[in-house]
Enzyme design. Structure first.
Site, PDB file in Angstrom:
ATOM      1  N   TRP A 135     -11.317   0.204  -1.452  1.00 48.81           N
ATOM      2  CA  TRP A 135     -11.491   1.680  -1.380  1.00 48.81           C
ATOM      3  C   TRP A 135     -12.847   2.091  -1.540  1.00 48.81           C
ATOM      4  O   TRP A 135     -13.748   1.632  -2.364  1.00 48.81           O
ATOM      5  CB  TRP A 135     -10.579   2.366  -2.538  1.00 48.81           C
ATOM      6  CG  TRP A 135     -10.700   4.122  -2.512  1.00 48.81           C
ATOM      7  CD1 TRP A 135     -10.350   4.698  -1.647  1.00 48.81           C
ATOM      8  CD2 TRP A 135     -10.934   4.781  -3.814  1.00 48.81           C
ATOM      9  NE1 TRP A 135     -10.550   6.124  -2.024  1.00 48.81           N
ATOM     10  CE2 TRP A 135     -10.876   6.164  -3.287  1.00 48.81           C
ATOM     11  CE3 TRP A 135     -11.127   4.485  -5.187  1.00 48.81           C
ATOM     12  CZ2 TRP A 135     -10.958   7.135  -4.199  1.00 48.81           C
ATOM     13  CZ3 TRP A 135     -11.258   5.699  -5.901  1.00 48.81           C
ATOM     14  CH2 TRP A 135     -11.268   7.011  -5.434  1.00 48.81           C
ATOM     15  N   ASP A 216      -6.082  -1.774 -10.160  1.00 44.20           N
ATOM     16  CA  ASP A 216      -5.997  -0.515  -9.693  1.00 44.20           C
ATOM     17  C   ASP A 216      -4.520  -0.120  -8.958  1.00 44.20           C
ATOM     18  O   ASP A 216      -4.118  -0.725  -7.890  1.00 44.20           O
ATOM     19  CB  ASP A 216      -7.156  -0.015  -8.846  1.00 44.20           C
ATOM     20  CG  ASP A 216      -7.275   1.391  -8.406  1.00 44.20           C
ATOM     21  OD1 ASP A 216      -6.362   1.951  -8.962  1.00 44.20           O
ATOM     22  OD2 ASP A 216      -8.031   1.870  -7.465  1.00 44.20           O
ATOM     23  N   LYS A 251       0.092  10.034  -5.849  1.00 47.64           N
ATOM     24  CA  LYS A 251       0.842   9.814  -4.757  1.00 47.64           C
ATOM     25  C   LYS A 251       2.152   9.748  -4.782  1.00 47.64           C
ATOM     26  O   LYS A 251       2.982  10.314  -4.431  1.00 47.64           O
ATOM     27  CB  LYS A 251       0.441   8.318  -4.043  1.00 47.64           C
ATOM     28  CG  LYS A 251      -0.939   8.622  -3.008  1.00 47.64           C
ATOM     29  CD  LYS A 251      -2.197   8.831  -3.880  1.00 47.64           C
ATOM     30  CE  LYS A 251      -3.266   8.707  -2.996  1.00 47.64           C
ATOM     31  NZ  LYS A 251      -4.688   9.032  -3.613  1.00 47.64           N
TER      32      LYS A 251
END
Length: 401
Positions: A135, A216, A251
């Site tokens: 990311w 993560d 999300k």
């Protein structure tokens, strides 16, 4: 003072959002931003969230600070969701969790915690290894905390597959004072995840090398399911002495703007993790002092109610099935439109993202000629695809290839 500053480059995704917004073409397609969208391109509020939010409004009696750790109920429920109710580390009271402003906040808390812990290591300098690619914000977050960022091989752009052997070889060179960041599931940006067998091997390698894993987990439930997506987290927690987990509710609960996540640390025993937790709380105090409460209250209401939790799992499955269905639909349409090459890798990947495999010049042509917006790496958000635009998308890709 300001005269000494030089301008920083704009975030490519934020810039892409502006270009898309200003494009007058009716057939334009936004494949850049990483948020879930339904068939009409809308990011809805989940029904279970609306119910939990109404309960929050009806029962909230104060807006006083919630405390640096956040809600104890939220922290426990989210920890159980990630690690599993019967995880040996959880049962042994070796895990501590704080609420954070989103997953990004969790990562920054973890970064500052790592930097403080590094002053007691032999080198006195914190080093974290991240996947290539990872990311885009990972590097900036860790460097801002004064951590040296190194990379290990991960995604093969040519074969559209995982460089697993190279990854393992690189991690065998990581020292015990270093940290290795791993994506729990739905790897951002490649969508290429570790299999359960590969996770088993990485866990064993982590034990042998002695480095600290930082996992993560921003997309739990978006890959194969809540429990399936947490396989690596739970396997690692059952095997090593120390680890860090950063999780997000943006999300899977659709709480993007509420900014709620968590940072969990695990120690070798209850006493040592209590010491580490005191440092974590000091980090929180110095960064933002108190976490937001609203999003956490929504999540704990949902997870604390069997009825609302089941409704959430059902709604989460709808989102997951839509994304997985979009992958299949795109591959079928690319074949139908005669696009050269094999695109089966798109179906094999998980979560929100995939690399399309076109070069920067082709990305620019897709934007200029067809109103199709994606970042230069050709990373696309699968959720931006729908029945109304997939033909235009597939035909445009076939033409540019």
């Amino acid at each position: 003072m300001f005269d000494t500053l030089t301008a920083m480059p704009a975030d490519p995704i934020l810039g892409l959002m502006t270009k898309y917004r200003d494009d007058p073409r009716a057939y334009k397609i936004d494949l850049g931003v990483g948020v879930y969208k339904d068939e009409i391109g809308h990011t809805p509020i989940l029904t279970c969230v609306k119910k939990a939010e109404q309960h929050r409004i009806d029962t909230e009696t104060t807006k006083v600070y919630i405390g640096p750790t956040g809600s104890a109920d939220f922290n426990l429920l989210l920890t159980q969701l990630a690690f599993g109710h019967d995880n040996p580390a959880l049962l042994a009271n070796r895990i501590r969790t704080v609420s954070t402003p989103g997953g990004t906040g969790a990562l920054r808390v973890a970064a500052d915690f790592i930097q403080r812990a590094s002053t007691r290591t032999s080198s006195g300098q914190a080093v974290i290894w991240v996947s290539d690619p990872t990311w885009a914000n990972h590097t900036g977050l860790f460097e801002a905390a004064g951590i040296i960022v190194k990379t290990y091989p991960y995604y093969d752009y040519d074969s559209k597959s995982l460089k697993f052997d190279e990854m393992k070889a690189a991690l065998t060179k990581v020292g015990p004072d270093d940290v290795v960041l791993l994506h729990a599931c739905c790897h951002n940006p490649s969508g290429m995840d570790l299999s359960t067998d590969q996770w088993d091997q990485i866990v064993e390698l982590t034990k042998d090398q002695g480095f600290t894993p930082l996992i993560d987990m921003a997309y739990q439930g978006f890959g194969d399911g809540i429990n399936e997506d947490a396989y690596g987290v739970r396997k690692m927690a059952a095997a090593v002495d120390t680890m860090i987990l950063c999780s997000s509710c943006s999300k899977n609960f659709g709480l993007y703007r509420e900014r709620i996540g968590a940072c969990s640390i695990m120690g070798k025993d209850s006493a040592s993790v209590n010491v580490a937790f005191s440092v974590l709380l000091y980090v929180v105090r110095c960064l933002y002092s108190m976490p937001p409460a609203h999003g956490a209250a929504i999540v704990e209401t949902i997870l604390g109610s069997p009825e609302l939790k089941q409704e959430w799992l059902d709604e989460l499955k709808v989102m997951r099935d839509r994304i997985n269905g979009n992958r299949i639909m795109l591959v079928n349409k690319l074949t139908e439109k005669g696009a050269p090459g094999n695109f089966d890798f798109i179906v094999q990947q998980k979560g929100m993202f995939s690399f399309l495999g076109v070069n920067q010049e082709q990305v620019a042509l897709l934007q200029q000629n067809n109103g199709i917006y994606m970042v230069d790496s050709s990373r696309i958000s699968i959720a931006g695809i729908g029945l109304t635009n997939v033909d235009h998308l597939a035909e445009s890709i076939a033409n540019v290839l």
